[in-house]
Design an enzyme around this catalytic site. Structure first.
Site, short mmCIF file in Angstrom:
data_model
loop_
_atom_site.label_atom_id
_atom_site.label_comp_id
_atom_site.label_asym_id
_atom_site.label_seq_id
_atom_site.Cartn_x
_atom_site.Cartn_y
_atom_site.Cartn_z
N SER A 193 27.50 58.15 35.99
CA SER A 193 27.77 56.92 35.26
C SER A 193 28.06 55.80 36.26
CB SER A 193 28.93 57.14 34.28
OG SER A 193 29.22 55.96 33.57
N HIS A 220 24.31 56.88 32.57
CA HIS A 220 24.73 55.96 31.52
C HIS A 220 24.18 54.58 31.84
CE1 HIS A 220 28.55 58.61 30.72
NE2 HIS A 220 27.43 59.19 30.34
N ASP A 316 32.38 62.71 30.52
CA ASP A 316 31.09 63.19 30.04
C ASP A 316 30.51 64.19 31.03
OD1 ASP A 316 28.81 63.43 28.48
OD2 ASP A 316 27.81 61.72 29.41
#
Length: 374
Positions: A193, A220, A316
């Site tokens: 991310s 992301h 995540d």
């Protein structure tokens, strides 16, 4: 003590709006605003902010030039604001190459479900950068020119998961201590991310064209950005990189980037791997989501997977990595010292899911060594 923030934008309305949102958080304080890049460079030297929010298109000096000058003179974590267009995506990637650490769409409420979530999103991104213990610019990869291939595919990080605190730092493994396990793999997964675009570029540009496995990349990123990012990586890397499309057959030496705003899964039909791209549920914080891709790989490939979690905010990837490990897969994490934000890697390292914690500088060589027997 509050994190000191410098807000840079040529729009007085946007400067005021961002300042109001940042100042709503007691852990943040806007100490000054600037209307162009030249002012930002001077104020950074004079005021020593801990985080800068930076627009791209400004008079006198644009944001990308300002990032380069700030990184050369007084390196500071920078969050870029960008338009959700092809040109905006390209400019944002240029800013990340120049040294910026993260980005948000300028209309950041577009990647949130409500106003409160948008406010929290901006505050968390700023705090994530400001909490870095020591700011060291990531070493940009030195890449030999590679003849670009056309990307064969078609054409958001919108989560508000709190940043994970590193309560028990995990020791990084020196390269000399990383031994190939001898396992035979069929698939490499990389999830990331915040800080991921630069980290992925650093790792993937070191892979040879004949890398023996397919690679699934989960970053992301908004839908408008992933086509440009895949195209950029494809032009820099010896392996092929494409934005994943529904029905893609997995091929060795090809990296498939999950499309922004969608979910990427993998399934098996005999020995053949195939990608499924599905619309992201409105309830999901992350689109694409590392957990979803990892979980699908645990069912399709079992223990024949090497999964790597790179820099990123939140957690995540933790549950998907847990499923992969239960199936016999190997899980690695980026070490804390080389992360832009030590959230996602910490989530798998501190819980014992990851077996190795490796610096970004050593990650590509470690993956190549581990993949050699595959």
């Amino acid at each position: 003590m509050a994190i000191k923030v410098l807000v840079v934008d040529d729009s007085s309305f946007f400067r005021r709006r961002v300042s109001e949102i940042v100042n709503q958080d007691p852990e943040l304080e806007v100490i000054a605003t600037a209307s162009n890049g030249a002012e930002a460079v001077k104020m950074t030297a004079d005021l020593n902010p801990q985080v800068i929010t930076m627009d791209i298109e400004m008079p006198v000096m644009d944001g990308i030039t300002a990032v380069r000058e700030i990184m050369a003179k007084c390196p500071t974590p920078i969050l870029m604001f960008s338009s959700l267009t092809h040109d905006g995506a390209k400019a944002t990637l240029d800013a990340l190459d120049a040294g910026a650490l993260d980005f948000l769409p300028k209309r950041f409420e577009d990647i949130a479900t409500n106003k409160d979530e948008a406010i929290l999103l901006l505050q968390q991104r700023v705090k994530a950068l400001g909490r870095r213990r020591i700011f060291r610019p990531i070493t940009r990869p030195s890449v030999a020119p590679v003849t670009p291939r056309p990307t064969t595919g078609s054409a958001v990080g919108n989560a508000t998961t709190p940043v994970q605190s590193a309560s028990a730092p995990v020791r990084s493994s020196p390269l000399s201590s990383i031994r190939a396990s001898g396992k035979q793999y069929k698939l490499l997964l990389i999830g990331t991310s915040t800080g991921g675009p630069v980290a992925l570029q650093k790792v993937l540009t070191q892979f040879p064209a004949n890398y023996p496995h397919p690679i699934l990349l989960i970053q992301h990123m908004p839908a408008a950005f992933t086509p440009a990012f895949a195209s950029r990586l494809n032009g820099l890397c010896k392996i092929e990189v494409k934005e994943a499309a529904n029905g893609d057959i997995l091929r060795p030496g090809c990296a498939y980037l999950a499309p922004g705003g969608m979910q990427m899964m993998v399934e098996r039909a005999g020995v053949t791997g195939r990608i499924k791209v599905l619309a992201g549920s409105a309830e999901m914080n992350y689109k694409p989501c590392v957990d979803i891709t990892f979980a699908s790989a645990s069912k399709a490939y079992g223990g024949d997977v090497l999964a790597v979690v790179l820099t990123g905010m939140g957690a995540d990837g933790r549950e998907g990595a847990r499923m992969l490990k239960a199936a016999g897969a190997t899980i690695w994490a980026q070490d804390e010292a080389s992360c832009v934000v030590y959230g996602m890697p910490q989530a798998v390292a501190s819980t014992g899911i990851a077996t190795q914690s490796i610096s970004l500088d050593n990650m590509a060589e470690s993956i190549l060594k581990e993949s050699a027997r595959g």
